[in-house]
Write a protein that holds these residues in place. Structure first.
Motif, PDB file in Angstrom:
ATOM      1  N   SER A 146       6.721   3.723   6.671  1.00 45.17           N
ATOM      2  CA  SER A 146       5.232   3.720   6.911  1.00 45.17           C
ATOM      3  C   SER A 146       4.997   3.727   8.434  1.00 45.17           C
ATOM      4  CB  SER A 146       4.802   2.404   6.275  1.00 45.17           C
ATOM      5  OG  SER A 146       4.795   2.519   4.851  1.00 45.17           O
ATOM      6  N   ASP A 152       2.736   6.996   4.464  1.00 42.85           N
ATOM      7  CA  ASP A 152       3.977   6.483   4.059  1.00 42.85           C
ATOM      8  C   ASP A 152       4.642   7.866   4.075  1.00 42.85           C
ATOM      9  OD1 ASP A 152       3.290   4.113   3.343  1.00 42.85           O
ATOM     10  OD2 ASP A 152       2.855   4.306   1.547  1.00 42.85           O
ATOM     11  N   GLN A 168       8.895   1.265   4.497  1.00 40.11           N
ATOM     12  CA  GLN A 168       7.911   1.614   3.752  1.00 40.11           C
ATOM     13  C   GLN A 168       7.133   0.377   3.072  1.00 40.11           C
ATOM     14  OE1 GLN A 168       7.524   4.517   0.165  1.00 40.11           O
ATOM     15  NE2 GLN A 168       7.294   5.719   2.164  1.00 40.11           N
ATOM     16  N   GLY A 169       5.768   0.194   3.226  1.00 39.92           N
ATOM     17  CA  GLY A 169       5.124  -0.863   2.437  1.00 39.92           C
ATOM     18  C   GLY A 169       4.886  -1.961   3.252  1.00 39.92           C
ATOM     19  N   ARG A 170       5.170  -2.205   4.667  1.00 38.60           N
ATOM     20  CA  ARG A 170       5.267  -3.367   5.198  1.00 38.60           C
ATOM     21  C   ARG A 170       4.007  -3.197   6.295  1.00 38.60           C
ATOM     22  NH1 ARG A 170      11.448  -4.974   6.899  1.00 38.60           N
ATOM     23  NH2 ARG A 170      12.089  -4.952   4.665  1.00 38.60           N
TER      24      ARG A 170
END
Length: 175
Positions: A106, A121, A151-153
């Motif tokens: 991300s 993303d 990704q996602g943090r």
């Protein structure tokens, strides 16, 4: 990568300063590849609610390191850093792509005053795909900093719409 595009567009995460190698090496015990040869910087994040947090990030602050980014990195803990910050000396609008970057990432872009611009993303580009055929991920407007994380943090680090950032002193990465 095209020379001009490589200097403006970033291929995943990596960081460092002038003279750093920017290479990634395998951890002898785990087989995971983490960034190596980069300096670190403290990222001070002010969340939309006014609370602040500090994170240690790898620093990519020259064209060689920005072009290398997190290529070939497979360690989801990034060798102990929370992410990588790509710092530019002037506003830019170069797009990022995921050539030779096996881990989904991300990215959050920030302007010269540290204000949130946008985020995305990014998924890895297949190994057999030419760089110019990889999807491009662009900020909504010119930016000065781009921060990549696994990704996602982004939200965990407070890197969300309404947040601001500031780069501070060097920090110590703890694996």
């Amino acid at each position: 990568m095209l020379a001009l595009v490589a200097s403006l567009a970033l291929a995943a995460c990596s960081s460092g300063s002038e003279g750093s190698t920017g290479r990634a090496d395998a951890d002898a015990t785990s087989g995971l590849v983490a960034p190596e040869g980069f300096n670190t910087v403290t990222l001070v994040v002010t969340r939309p609610d006014g609370t602040t947090e500090e994170w240690c990030l790898w620093l990519a602050d020259n064209s060689i390191l920005r072009a290398k980014g997190l290529m070939d990195v497979t360690d989801p803990d990034l060798g102990g850093a929370a992410g990588m910050v790509f710092a530019f000396s002037a506003d830019t609008s170069g797009a990022f792509w995921m050539s030779a970057t096996p881990m989904p990432l991300s990215v959050a872009w920030y302007d010269s005053e540290g204000r949130f611009v946008s985020d995305a993303d990014m998924d890895p580009c297949p190994d057999d795909t030419a760089d110019d055929a990889c999807p491009r991920y662009a900020a909504a407007r010119p930016y000065r900093y781009a921060i990549e994380t696994p990704q996602g943090r982004l939200a965990d680090l407070g890197l969300v719409e309404g947040s601001t950032i500031e780069l501070a002193e060097t920090c110590l990465v703890t694996a």
